[in-house]
Design an enzyme around this catalytic site. Structure first.
Site, mmCIF file in Angstrom:
data_model
loop_
_atom_site.group_PDB
_atom_site.id
_atom_site.type_symbol
_atom_site.label_atom_id
_atom_site.label_comp_id
_atom_site.label_asym_id
_atom_site.label_seq_id
_atom_site.Cartn_x
_atom_site.Cartn_y
_atom_site.Cartn_z
ATOM 1 C CB SER A 139 -0.901 0.009 1.242
ATOM 2 O OG SER A 139 -1.524 1.270 1.418
ATOM 3 C CE1 TYR A 152 -4.316 -2.180 5.568
ATOM 4 C CE2 TYR A 152 -3.200 -0.154 4.925
ATOM 5 C CZ TYR A 152 -3.952 -1.271 4.591
ATOM 6 O OH TYR A 152 -4.334 -1.478 3.288
#
Length: 245
Positions: A139, A152
């Site tokens: 990401s 995350y």
């Protein structure tokens, strides 16, 4: 098409980016074993996209080594070979760091990061046999953050490093790359003009944007000289300097 009759595992396949990657690989003639914990979502995917036996579902948890090993074993037994593995499944626990439990921290690490280690461990030997490829879904959170996303972001940064580490360790037989999506509208929600305008390309991303990149990176004919790389797919968001006025 060069992916015709190739066999792939895709995790987190019941929805979002994983579903789009699954459909793209099927459209290009591949076979897919779709893995997810969402049994209803997998059932819907298989019902809607039955492709002459080229799509099968496996209900399992990527954070559980026995499930990963079983997924690899089932795929190899069904098709005799594994040509590519897409480690896409991911979760987020968005909480202030002082409120995030150690158990939740580890759960995010196990799902988002450790799955790629587990699939390399159990699937690597099969990929070596086919000169196959792995694709890790990182990401842009690997390079930039919002508040309260420590677990995350840490996993996505870890995937950036794991991609080049595995590429070295599994070479020369296996290529390993990652994609780093930016803002992808996985829910299909209606967005504001300003949401689109802040991207250099003038729009928020769609799951198909990642799926097309995935099929390219998994294709040895098209991407056979690419390994150890992370491809940022974010409509230019991380290249735009933002100043407050």
């Amino acid at each position: 098409m060069s992916l015709t009759d190739k066999t792939f595992i895709v995790t987190g396949a019941a929805s979002g980016i994983g579903r789009a990657i699954t459909l793209r690989l099927l459209a290009e003639g591949g076979r897919v074993l779709a893995m997810d914990t969402d049994e209803a979502g997998l059932d819907a995917l298989c019902k809607d996209e039955a492709k002459n036996g080229r799509l099968a579902a496996f209900v399992g948890d990527v954070a559980r080594e026995s499930d990963v090993a079983a997924c690899v074993r089932r795929t190899a037994e069904s098709h005799g070979a594994i040509d590519g593995i897409v480690c896409n499944a991911g979760i987020m626990k968005r909480l202030p760091v002082e409120e995030l439990s150690y158990e939740d921290w580890h759960k995010v690490l196990d799902v988002n990061l450790s799955q790629s280690f587990l699939f390399a461990k159990h699937g690597g030997p099969k990929l070596r046999e086919t000169n196959g490829a792995m694709l890790l879904v990182s990401s842009t959170r690997a390079f930039m953050s919002e508040a309260d996303t420590e677990s995350y972001s840490a996993t996505k940064g870890g995937l950036f490093a794991l991609a080049h580490s595995l590429a070295v360790s599994l070479s020369p037989e296996v290529r390993v790359n990652a994609v780093a999506p930016g803002w992808i509208n996985v829910s299909g929600e209606e967005l504001r003009p300003v949401d689109h305008e802040q991207h250099l390309v003038g729009r928020v991303g769609e799951p198909d944007d990642i799926a097309h990149a995935a099929s390219f990176l998994l294709d040895n004919e098209k991407a056979g000289f690419i390994t150890g790389q992370t491809l940022v797919i974010d409509g230019g968001m991380t290249r735009k300097m933002i100043y407050a006025h």
